[in-house]
Design a protein around this motif. Structure first.
Motif, mmCIF file in Angstrom:
data_model
loop_
_atom_site.group_PDB
_atom_site.id
_atom_site.type_symbol
_atom_site.label_atom_id
_atom_site.label_comp_id
_atom_site.label_asym_id
_atom_site.label_seq_id
_atom_site.Cartn_x
_atom_site.Cartn_y
_atom_site.Cartn_z
ATOM 1 N N ASN A 109 41.430 37.243 45.880
ATOM 2 C CA ASN A 109 40.013 36.867 45.821
ATOM 3 C C ASN A 109 39.213 37.775 46.734
ATOM 4 O O ASN A 109 39.559 37.932 47.897
ATOM 5 C CB ASN A 109 39.809 35.429 46.304
ATOM 6 C CG ASN A 109 40.206 34.439 45.245
ATOM 7 O OD1 ASN A 109 40.167 34.748 44.068
ATOM 8 N ND2 ASN A 109 40.603 33.263 45.666
ATOM 9 N N PHE A 110 38.153 38.337 46.217
ATOM 10 C CA PHE A 110 37.267 39.139 47.058
ATOM 11 C C PHE A 110 35.911 38.472 47.096
ATOM 12 O O PHE A 110 35.537 37.760 46.168
ATOM 13 C CB PHE A 110 37.127 40.554 46.493
ATOM 14 C CG PHE A 110 38.397 41.350 46.548
ATOM 15 C CD1 PHE A 110 38.768 42.002 47.719
ATOM 16 C CD2 PHE A 110 39.219 41.446 45.444
ATOM 17 C CE1 PHE A 110 39.934 42.731 47.779
ATOM 18 C CE2 PHE A 110 40.392 42.168 45.489
ATOM 19 C CZ PHE A 110 40.763 42.816 46.659
ATOM 20 N N GLN A 111 35.184 38.748 48.167
ATOM 21 C CA GLN A 111 33.837 38.194 48.247
ATOM 22 C C GLN A 111 32.835 39.285 47.897
ATOM 23 O O GLN A 111 33.026 40.441 48.286
ATOM 24 C CB GLN A 111 33.582 37.704 49.661
ATOM 25 C CG GLN A 111 32.773 36.444 49.649
ATOM 26 C CD GLN A 111 32.861 35.726 50.979
ATOM 27 O OE1 GLN A 111 33.512 36.198 51.911
ATOM 28 N NE2 GLN A 111 32.193 34.615 51.078
#
Ligand code: S6P
Ligand code: ZN
Length: 186
Positions: free
Chosen positions: A5-7
């Motif tokens: 997961n990346f922001q």
């Protein structure tokens, strides 16, 4: 397979309508930057030169001019008038004049003033939730007709550019002024 997961690097606040993160550009337009935009020169000169008229924040994820990309912006226009003309943006065609744009109202009350290449001018009411499609070859400008900040979101192609020269030279063919307490295009 990658399941990380990346922001996203940029956040848009739905409470204060602020873009936070990197890269975000912040631009301000004060009275002194808007010479020749308003009709009433005497009223214009009576304003404090450093008074903020509007600000723009933009997330430009690709370099300006890149074909195929998109930019995301937020324009905030202060409430007020120069004489009887509402505070408004400079207004522009896009340099690549066939590039369209979406605007949407977030806060406050105003008008989106539009003009085609035949110099026909009309306006759409802007309020929270209003959605505006600005088609190809249409100059556009926002005016705040309320008594609080007008905040408007925008999304436009990264190769659209801004052509301010035509509006600086000839303006729009109509101006949005207050008549009997109400906005009117004249
Ligand atoms: C960009 C888009 C907006 C305006 C902003 C300020 O294509 O239409 O971000 O740049 O509302 O207006 P102006 O006319 O000073 O650029
Ligand atoms: Zn534009």
């Amino acid at each position: 397979m990658h399941l990380k997961n990346f922001q996203s690097p940029v956040e848009f606040s739905l409470t204060n309508y602020y873009l936070k993160g990197e890269p975000v550009i912040n631009q301000t337009r004060k009275t002194k930057d808007l010479t020749g935009i308003f009709q009433d020169q005497k009223a214009y000169e009576s304003l404090y030169p450093e008074q903020l008229i509007y600000s723009v924040q933009a997330w430009m994820p690709v370099p300006e001019g890149t074909p195929g990309g998109l930019f995301f912006g937020v324009s905030t226009i202060m409430p007020g008038k120069v004489g009887n003309e509402y505070f408004m943006t400079k207004g522009h065609f896009h340099s690549k004049s066939d590039r369209a744009e979406f605007y949407w109202g977030l806060k406050g009350k105003g008008m989106l003033i539009l003009m085609d290449l035949n110099r026909n001018t009309w306006a759409e009411e802007v309020c929270p939730g209003s959605l505006h499609y600005i088609g190809a070859h249409i100059a556009h400008r926002l005016a705040n007709t309320g008594d609080e900040n007008l905040v408007v979101g925008a999304c436009w192609p990264s190769d659209a550019g801004h052509d301010y020269d035509e509006i600086a030279a000839n303006g729009f063919s109509a101006r949005l002024v207050e008549v009997d307490g109400k906005p009117r295009l004249t």
